[in-house]
Design a protein around this motif. Structure first.
Motif, PDB file in Angstrom:
ATOM      1  N   ARG A  63       0.709  -1.445   0.280  1.00 32.84           N
ATOM      2  CA  ARG A  63      -0.186   0.586   0.091  1.00 32.84           C
ATOM      3  C   ARG A  63       0.925   0.788  -0.560  1.00 32.84           C
ATOM      4  O   ARG A  63       0.674   2.224  -0.155  1.00 32.84           O
ATOM      5  CB  ARG A  63      -0.454   0.167   1.353  1.00 32.84           C
ATOM      6  CG  ARG A  63      -2.183  -1.333   1.038  1.00 32.84           C
ATOM      7  CD  ARG A  63      -2.922  -1.050   2.987  1.00 32.84           C
ATOM      8  NE  ARG A  63      -3.739   0.448   2.416  1.00 32.84           N
ATOM      9  CZ  ARG A  63      -3.422   1.520   3.720  1.00 32.84           C
ATOM     10  NH1 ARG A  63      -2.648   0.369   4.870  1.00 32.84           N
ATOM     11  NH2 ARG A  63      -4.133   2.488   3.825  1.00 32.84           N
ATOM     12  N   LEU A  92      -0.496   8.830  -8.691  1.00 28.32           N
ATOM     13  CA  LEU A  92      -0.749   7.626  -7.735  1.00 28.32           C
ATOM     14  C   LEU A  92      -2.540   7.938  -8.277  1.00 28.32           C
ATOM     15  O   LEU A  92      -3.252   6.524  -9.057  1.00 28.32           O
ATOM     16  CB  LEU A  92      -0.953   7.791  -6.103  1.00 28.32           C
ATOM     17  CG  LEU A  92      -1.482   6.708  -5.498  1.00 28.32           C
ATOM     18  CD1 LEU A  92      -0.890   7.009  -3.944  1.00 28.32           C
ATOM     19  CD2 LEU A  92      -2.462   6.584  -5.498  1.00 28.32           C
ATOM     20  N   LYS A  93      -3.121   8.798  -7.749  1.00 29.42           N
ATOM     21  CA  LYS A  93      -4.556   9.667  -8.752  1.00 29.42           C
ATOM     22  C   LYS A  93      -4.604   9.204  -9.739  1.00 29.42           C
ATOM     23  O   LYS A  93      -6.168   8.592 -10.115  1.00 29.42           O
ATOM     24  CB  LYS A  93      -4.586  10.695  -9.108  1.00 29.42           C
ATOM     25  CG  LYS A  93      -5.991  11.155  -8.465  1.00 29.42           C
ATOM     26  CD  LYS A  93      -6.410  12.298  -8.707  1.00 29.42           C
ATOM     27  CE  LYS A  93      -7.692  13.384  -8.693  1.00 29.42           C
ATOM     28  NZ  LYS A  93      -7.828  14.616  -8.664  1.00 29.42           N
ATOM     29  N   VAL A  96      -4.014   4.544 -10.042  1.00 29.03           N
ATOM     30  CA  VAL A  96      -4.963   3.915  -9.737  1.00 29.03           C
ATOM     31  C   VAL A  96      -6.677   4.928  -9.105  1.00 29.03           C
ATOM     32  O   VAL A  96      -6.496   5.086  -8.159  1.00 29.03           O
ATOM     33  CB  VAL A  96      -4.679   3.084  -8.325  1.00 29.03           C
ATOM     34  CG1 VAL A  96      -4.847   2.228  -7.829  1.00 29.03           C
ATOM     35  CG2 VAL A  96      -2.887   2.551  -9.046  1.00 29.03           C
ATOM     36  N   GLY A  99      -8.529   4.571  -5.379  1.00 33.20           N
ATOM     37  CA  GLY A  99      -7.590   3.503  -4.955  1.00 33.20           C
ATOM     38  C   GLY A  99      -6.639   4.756  -3.777  1.00 33.20           C
ATOM     39  O   GLY A  99      -5.687   4.263  -3.306  1.00 33.20           O
ATOM     40  N   GLN A 100      -6.901   5.587  -3.465  1.00 35.92           N
ATOM     41  CA  GLN A 100      -5.932   6.848  -2.823  1.00 35.92           C
ATOM     42  C   GLN A 100      -7.332   6.171  -1.855  1.00 35.92           C
ATOM     43  O   GLN A 100      -7.862   6.471  -1.216  1.00 35.92           O
ATOM     44  CB  GLN A 100      -5.786   7.832  -2.786  1.00 35.92           C
ATOM     45  CG  GLN A 100      -5.116   8.554  -4.213  1.00 35.92           C
ATOM     46  CD  GLN A 100      -4.755   9.888  -4.795  1.00 35.92           C
ATOM     47  OE1 GLN A 100      -6.398  10.383  -5.667  1.00 35.92           O
ATOM     48  NE2 GLN A 100      -4.411  10.652  -4.504  1.00 35.92           N
ATOM     49  N   ASP A 101      -5.797   6.330  -0.253  1.00 36.58           N
ATOM     50  CA  ASP A 101      -6.216   5.972   1.026  1.00 36.58           C
ATOM     51  C   ASP A 101      -7.203   7.626   1.350  1.00 36.58           C
ATOM     52  O   ASP A 101      -6.324   8.704   0.650  1.00 36.58           O
ATOM     53  CB  ASP A 101      -4.796   6.110   1.885  1.00 36.58           C
ATOM     54  CG  ASP A 101      -5.538   5.708   3.363  1.00 36.58           C
ATOM     55  OD1 ASP A 101      -6.522   6.249   4.196  1.00 36.58           O
ATOM     56  OD2 ASP A 101      -5.729   4.590   3.942  1.00 36.58           O
ATOM     57  N   ARG A 107      -1.127   7.200  -0.256  1.00 35.47           N
ATOM     58  CA  ARG A 107      -1.329   5.624  -0.088  1.00 35.47           C
ATOM     59  C   ARG A 107      -2.072   4.940  -0.180  1.00 35.47           C
ATOM     60  O   ARG A 107      -3.258   5.798  -0.962  1.00 35.47           O
ATOM     61  CB  ARG A 107      -0.923   5.720   1.733  1.00 35.47           C
ATOM     62  CG  ARG A 107      -1.100   4.622   2.393  1.00 35.47           C
ATOM     63  CD  ARG A 107      -0.788   4.358   3.955  1.00 35.47           C
ATOM     64  NE  ARG A 107       0.077   4.844   4.260  1.00 35.47           N
ATOM     65  CZ  ARG A 107       0.877   4.901   4.970  1.00 35.47           C
ATOM     66  NH1 ARG A 107       0.156   4.208   6.211  1.00 35.47           N
ATOM     67  NH2 ARG A 107       1.493   5.369   5.601  1.00 35.47           N
ATOM     68  N   LEU A 108      -2.059   3.457  -1.007  1.00 35.27           N
ATOM     69  CA  LEU A 108      -2.942   2.981  -1.319  1.00 35.27           C
ATOM     70  C   LEU A 108      -4.078   2.501  -0.736  1.00 35.27           C
ATOM     71  O   LEU A 108      -3.918   2.246   1.205  1.00 35.27           O
ATOM     72  CB  LEU A 108      -2.766   1.463  -2.119  1.00 35.27           C
ATOM     73  CG  LEU A 108      -2.008   2.535  -3.295  1.00 35.27           C
ATOM     74  CD1 LEU A 108      -1.072   1.020  -3.845  1.00 35.27           C
ATOM     75  CD2 LEU A 108      -2.697   2.991  -4.919  1.00 35.27           C
ATOM     76  N   LYS A 109      -5.437   1.968  -1.170  1.00 29.34           N
ATOM     77  CA  LYS A 109      -6.860   1.564   0.064  1.00 29.34           C
ATOM     78  C   LYS A 109      -5.969   0.449   0.696  1.00 29.34           C
ATOM     79  O   LYS A 109      -6.152   0.040   1.361  1.00 29.34           O
ATOM     80  CB  LYS A 109      -7.761   1.496  -1.036  1.00 29.34           C
ATOM     81  CG  LYS A 109      -8.420   3.145  -0.622  1.00 29.34           C
ATOM     82  CD  LYS A 109      -9.927   2.825  -1.066  1.00 29.34           C
ATOM     83  CE  LYS A 109     -10.274   4.519  -1.613  1.00 29.34           C
ATOM     84  NZ  LYS A 109     -11.741   4.060  -2.753  1.00 29.34           N
ATOM     85  N   VAL A 112      -1.230  -3.405  -3.808  1.00 27.57           N
ATOM     86  CA  VAL A 112      -1.169  -3.606  -5.893  1.00 27.57           C
ATOM     87  C   VAL A 112       0.377  -4.019  -5.660  1.00 27.57           C
ATOM     88  O   VAL A 112       0.984  -3.849  -5.587  1.00 27.57           O
ATOM     89  CB  VAL A 112      -1.474  -2.086  -5.968  1.00 27.57           C
ATOM     90  CG1 VAL A 112      -1.385  -2.345  -7.320  1.00 27.57           C
ATOM     91  CG2 VAL A 112      -3.060  -1.801  -5.750  1.00 27.57           C
ATOM     92  N   SER A 177      -7.537  -0.195 -13.616  1.00 27.39           N
ATOM     93  CA  SER A 177      -7.264   1.400 -13.859  1.00 27.39           C
ATOM     94  C   SER A 177      -7.739   1.328 -15.477  1.00 27.39           C
ATOM     95  O   SER A 177      -6.763   0.311 -16.173  1.00 27.39           O
ATOM     96  CB  SER A 177      -5.054   1.249 -13.735  1.00 27.39           C
ATOM     97  OG  SER A 177      -5.096   2.393 -14.544  1.00 27.39           O
TER      98      SER A 177
END
Length: 384
Positions: A63, A92-93, A96, A99-101, A107-109, A112, A177
């Protein structure tokens, strides 16, 4: 072309794979409940072996990939922290979506898989954007939009192969994605299960306090329990060779026979290591208290273009071990295989290594694993 790998592996007094309650994972199959080891657990331990043994790019499953891999490396390359953060957040945006926290935009949820070549390319992309006279965030957005649908073209243009790492090439990568490249799994792994009914016990243990005085309260400083079981497990793995080659070198699976020798060499090396790992690398919780290290007692390899099929139904009726349980399981496998051949015919070439008598595996010469594996791969790649 497929490579099918069947194994029988026996473990004593172990807790190979736990569920959320800390108990051995289970599987209802046929007329009995069995002990189970999940495919995720098996692949995790095999991936660790690949990192040690293969001279091929690995992967990063996390993550924290953008926060601790991309951002950290871009800042180390001399980009100002504020600019690096804006670029990494934008990356990131776009890569994914959704998928952002929500509490941390870097950070990813959920974890990956990203390949190390992919990480290298993304770091260089952000570094180039930061060095431009144009607005770096706008430039990054334009470059990503230009290749919306897939970054494979950009990676190929940069000479980047094995984008998602050797793990991604084998076990695949699922991403929601429109830019990141999804990778279909070339290696399909079944959950391993015992060929006999589940048989476990609860092990009760205590811990003694070494500093407790003799005249103090008697009793243990701690008491606990865990479930232990012994079992003979059937395992099954299928490798789609054209897809594996396509994932390793970015080629068209239809043209797998036309790939250069170095691509075929890498694919063969991956398969050699995979079979060795399947036969010798043990999964297991409670390593320190059970030492659950075992090697397969039988490895049956099949090569051919026919649709793969498991031999799990050899154990649909749970075996009731009597005498040599290993031999009983090998014989059951041979009888089931003969029944399938009688119904469908035989299109595969077969190779076997075993500690047991393999007379029930008719017309399959037994040999040491190294020789059986070499012969199987010769047959598989000979089709190229």
């Amino acid at each position: 072309m497929f490579l099918q790998i069947h194994t029988l592996t026996s473990y004593a007094a172990a807790l190979l794979n736990r569920d959320d309650a800390g108990l051995a994972k289970r599987l209802p199959f046929g007329n009995a409940e069995r002990m189970r080891v999940s495919s995720q657990c098996l692949k995790k331990h095999w991936r660790d072996d690949f990192h040690r043994a293969l001279n091929l790019p690995g992967g990063i499953r996390s993550r924290l990939f953008f926060e601790r891999e991309i951002l950290a490396r871009v800042v180390s390359a001399g980009v100002a922290d504020a600019v690096a953060r804006k670029l990494t957040e934008g990356l990131l945006k776009r890569l994914v979506q959704g998928g952002q926290d929500k509490d941390n935009p870097l950070r990813l949820k959920q974890p990956v898989l990203f390949g190390k070549p992919e990480a290298d390319y993304l770091v260089s992309l952000l570094t180039e954007c930061a060095a431009s006279d144009a607005d770096p965030v706008k430039l990054l957005d334009e470059r990503l939009k230009a290749e919306k649908g897939n970054l494979q073209a950009m990676w190929k243009a940069s000479g980047v192969n094995l984008v998602s790492g050797v793990e991604g090439a084998m076990f695949g990568r699922f991403v929601t994605s429109d830019i990141l490249a999804r990778t279909d799994a070339a290696v399909h792994v079944a959950h391993a299960f015992t060929v006999h009914a589940l048989n476990t016990e609860i092990d009760y243990f205590t811990v003694v306090d070494d500093l407790k005085e003799a005249d103090e309260d008697a009793g243990a400083a701690h008491a606990g329990d865990m479930e232990l079981g012994a079992g003979l497990f059937y395992g099954y793995v299928v490798v789609d060779l054209p897809l594996l080659l396509a994932n390793l070198c970015g080629c068209d699976p239809v043209q797998w026979r036309e790939q250069p020798p170095e691509a075929l060499h890498d694919a063969r090396a991956v398969l050699e290591r995979l079979v060795q790992a399947i036969a010798t690398v043990s999964p297991g919780a409670k390593l320190g208290s059970t030492a659950p290290y075992a090697r397969a007692e039988l490895v049956l390899l099949e090569t051919g273009a026919s649709q793969p099929r498991t031999l799990a139904n050899a154990y649909l009726q749970a075996l009731k071990p009597q005498g040599n349980a290993l031999q009983q399981a090998v014989d059951a496998l041979g009888r089931h295989l003969a029944a399938l051949d009688g119904m469908y015919g035989r299109d595969e070439q077969r190779f076997v290594a075993s500690t047991q008598n393999t007379d029930q595996l008719a017309d399959i010469a037994r040999a040491p694993l190294k020789d059986s594996l070499s012969a199987a791969l010769d047959a598989l790649f000979g089709a190229a």
